[in-house]
Enzyme design. Sequence first.
Site, short mmCIF file in Angstrom:
data_model
loop_
_atom_site.label_atom_id
_atom_site.label_comp_id
_atom_site.label_asym_id
_atom_site.label_seq_id
_atom_site.Cartn_x
_atom_site.Cartn_y
_atom_site.Cartn_z
N GLN A 22 0.84 -1.19 0.00
CA GLN A 22 0.00 0.00 0.00
C GLN A 22 0.88 1.25 0.00
O GLN A 22 1.89 1.26 0.72
CB GLN A 22 -0.90 0.05 1.24
CG GLN A 22 -2.05 1.03 1.10
CD GLN A 22 -2.96 1.06 2.34
OE1 GLN A 22 -2.61 0.55 3.39
NE2 GLN A 22 -4.11 1.65 2.20
N GLU A 79 -2.85 -3.88 7.33
CA GLU A 79 -3.94 -4.86 7.42
C GLU A 79 -3.87 -5.95 6.36
O GLU A 79 -4.89 -6.28 5.76
CB GLU A 79 -5.26 -4.11 7.33
CG GLU A 79 -5.57 -3.43 5.96
CD GLU A 79 -5.03 -2.02 5.81
OE1 GLU A 79 -4.02 -1.68 6.48
OE2 GLU A 79 -5.60 -1.24 5.02
N HIS A 103 -7.44 -1.79 15.23
CA HIS A 103 -7.50 -1.04 13.98
C HIS A 103 -7.27 -1.95 12.77
O HIS A 103 -8.09 -1.99 11.85
CB HIS A 103 -6.46 0.09 14.01
CG HIS A 103 -6.43 0.92 12.77
ND1 HIS A 103 -7.12 2.10 12.65
CD2 HIS A 103 -5.83 0.73 11.58
CE1 HIS A 103 -6.93 2.60 11.44
NE2 HIS A 103 -6.14 1.79 10.77
N GLU A 104 -6.18 -2.69 12.79
CA GLU A 104 -5.87 -3.52 11.61
C GLU A 104 -6.91 -4.63 11.45
O GLU A 104 -7.30 -4.97 10.33
CB GLU A 104 -4.45 -4.10 11.71
CG GLU A 104 -3.34 -3.07 11.91
CD GLU A 104 -3.38 -1.87 10.98
OE1 GLU A 104 -3.96 -1.98 9.88
OE2 GLU A 104 -2.87 -0.79 11.36
N HIS A 156 -10.00 -3.43 9.69
CA HIS A 156 -9.87 -3.37 8.23
C HIS A 156 -10.36 -4.66 7.55
O HIS A 156 -10.62 -4.65 6.35
CB HIS A 156 -8.42 -3.14 7.83
CG HIS A 156 -7.99 -1.71 7.80
ND1 HIS A 156 -8.64 -0.76 7.06
CD2 HIS A 156 -6.94 -1.07 8.41
CE1 HIS A 156 -8.00 0.41 7.20
NE2 HIS A 156 -6.98 0.25 8.03
N GLU A 189 -10.04 4.18 5.88
CA GLU A 189 -9.48 4.55 7.18
C GLU A 189 -10.49 5.19 8.14
O GLU A 189 -10.45 4.95 9.34
CB GLU A 189 -8.26 5.46 7.01
CG GLU A 189 -7.10 4.78 6.25
CD GLU A 189 -6.53 3.53 6.94
OE1 GLU A 189 -6.79 3.31 8.14
OE2 GLU A 189 -5.83 2.76 6.24
N ASP A 200 1.01 8.36 -1.36
CA ASP A 200 1.65 8.38 -0.03
C ASP A 200 1.65 9.79 0.56
O ASP A 200 1.65 9.96 1.77
CB ASP A 200 3.10 7.88 -0.11
CG ASP A 200 3.20 6.36 -0.26
OD1 ASP A 200 2.15 5.69 -0.12
OD2 ASP A 200 4.31 5.86 -0.52
N TYR A 223 -8.59 9.62 8.29
CA TYR A 223 -8.76 8.85 9.52
C TYR A 223 -9.73 9.54 10.47
O TYR A 223 -10.77 9.00 10.85
CB TYR A 223 -7.41 8.71 10.26
CG TYR A 223 -6.41 7.79 9.60
CD1 TYR A 223 -6.19 6.51 10.10
CD2 TYR A 223 -5.67 8.19 8.48
CE1 TYR A 223 -5.26 5.66 9.53
CE2 TYR A 223 -4.73 7.34 7.90
CZ TYR A 223 -4.53 6.08 8.42
OH TYR A 223 -3.62 5.24 7.85
N1 BES Z 1 -3.41 0.85 6.04
C1 BES Z 1 -2.79 1.67 7.02
C2 BES Z 1 -1.34 1.92 6.74
C3 BES Z 1 -1.05 2.58 5.40
C4 BES Z 1 -1.87 3.59 4.90
C5 BES Z 1 0.04 2.20 4.68
C6 BES Z 1 -1.59 4.17 3.68
C7 BES Z 1 0.33 2.78 3.46
C8 BES Z 1 -0.49 3.78 2.95
C9 BES Z 1 -2.93 1.08 8.42
O1 BES Z 1 -4.16 0.46 8.64
C10 BES Z 1 -2.84 2.21 9.40
O2 BES Z 1 -3.66 3.06 9.36
N2 BES Z 1 -1.84 2.17 10.27
C11 BES Z 1 -1.63 3.17 11.30
C12 BES Z 1 -1.97 2.63 12.64
C13 BES Z 1 -3.32 2.87 13.13
C14 BES Z 1 -3.48 2.36 14.57
C15 BES Z 1 -3.85 4.27 12.97
C16 BES Z 1 -0.16 3.49 11.37
O3 BES Z 1 0.62 2.78 10.73
O4 BES Z 1 0.23 4.39 12.09
ZN ZN Z 2 -5.75 1.80 8.79
#
Ligand code: BES
Ligand code: ZN
Length: 550
Positions: free
Chosen positions: A121, A245, A269-270, A273, A292, A345, A353
């Site tokens: 991702q 996730e 969280h994960e 998803h 998100e 990105d 979120y």
């Molecule tokens: N899917 C995301 C991580 C992500 C988003 C990777 C966009 C690449 C591009 C993952 O579910 C996420 O949101 N991770 C958060 C943690 C969460 C507890 C808010 C993180 O990595 O901080």
């Molecule tokens: Zn997420």
Amino acid sequence: MDVHSYSRPEQVRLRHLDLDLTVRFDRKVLEGSAVLHFDRLAGDELILDTRGLEIQGVDDAAGFELGGQHPFLGAPLRIRLNGPGPVRVRYTTAPGASGLQWLEPAQTAGKLHPFLYTQSQAIHARSWVPVQDSPGVRVTYTARVATPPGLRAVMGAEMQPDGTFRMEQPVPSYLIALAAGDLACRSIGPRSAVYAEPSMIDAAAREFEDTEAMIAAVEELYGPYRWGRYDLLVLPPSFPFGGMENPRLTFATPTVIAGDKSLVSLVAHELAHSWSGNLVTNATWSDFWLNEGFTVYVERRVLEKIYGRAREEAVLGRRELDREMSGLPERDRVLHVDLDGRDPDDGMTLVPYEKGALMLRTIERAVGRERFDAFLKSYFGHFAFRSITTAEFLEFIRRELPNPVPLDQWIFEPAIPAGADEPHSDAFQRVEAGWPANTSGWTTHEWLHFLRVQKEPDLARLDSEFHLTESGNSEILCQWLQMAVAGWYEPALPKVGEFLCAVGRRKFLKPLYIALMKTAEGQAMARRIYASARAGYHPIAQATLDAIVK
Ligand code: BES
Ligand code: ZN
């Protein structure tokens, strides 16, 4: 239409992949082949996304052509088809592939074996698999992965008795995931296990022991878990995210293993998803808030059910959202973002979120929890295993829950609409009251809030009373070190260097380097640390930090 993919799935659409890969730690490449099965809808050209792939050949096709490389989109691979049957692409990844991190033994806990993991991702799958790399295209797949003796490969897919992998549910390419290294495995529930380096496995199993309770909690709310097993993989510290996730196998940073389960909201969280994101998926990266925002909402429902402590998260979330939004251009304060010409990105802010979750919470309050739960359950059922746009969400909610809140305003306008839910926490009000008499029993959230509301922090007093520089909680430590840098509190500065060299999680690195870059002495320190730490960071973190540490 996905502006981040060269593929044309409306002409020829990928359906299934058979991967056959060898992990070459010596050369830091994956090499092998992908057999691609597709539906021909119009024309005779299958277009795949690639990034840095060296294409050795395409078998069973009339010809192929690799286009020029774009800085973040990579290059289209145009395959001229000669029939309905599958084609085979033989390829090798680039040593610097953006979706792969190759770790030296020294970067692992065990120090003896190398480690590899993928992070696909948002648009990095194309750097290790030739694929229609758009979240609007779903595929099933099988994979055979050869690793050196003694090193185990795991994937976000079902392991077969013969050691190969199979993913029977169709998934978008950003959920294709692989890791290889010296991995132990320990069962933590009827359908869950944790994988980690052997020295981490005990701590990881203890930290994540509530996983089954969390799965059961989401199932009770929104219907069955549709992916079979739910396992966790604890990665070495350079993993650039908190969690990812990947279906059947969440990837997690070791920085959530605090010893007291205080950071397990990441698992909630994960796991969430598995419904919001993996089952119902954003069709393009402009619709990322569907993944998100729903996930943060569901995460907090799970925390509330299991620990009774979700309001604190929501208060912290709202404060951080306001802080971040005030520094963002208007076009990035909307939920449905315009990412044309941009790397997805870069569109990753707290807006999808926290603003997303706040809207859902506000709808819940407006229509009542019972009706909203029923709505969400039918949403996940209705769109299961599909990728949807914001417009499709809007059409569905307008039919099921007419006008719960001003939806267009929430989604397409930059401000937080009037009438938004205002999360409140009694515990936080006590934290705000002044210097605390008794902090035993404080949660991570109370500590974070306490530190963030200090107006002119007395750093020496904070440190001598609460031993913050020695904190083993990565969230608290990161917050404290930012304050220590801002106030140039010398006793904590060596720890800043240590932390920045030990951890690769972008969420921690970015604010610390930004804080350092604000003063001349901080800049010198940031450049010195970055010069030695950069090689150990993931390409995604490097890209972010290259723009900050100059
Ligand atoms: N899917 C995301 C991580 C992500 C988003 C990777 C966009 C690449 C591009 C993952 O579910 C996420 O949101 N991770 C958060 C943690 C969460 C507890 C808010 C993180 O990595 O901080
Ligand atoms: Zn997420």
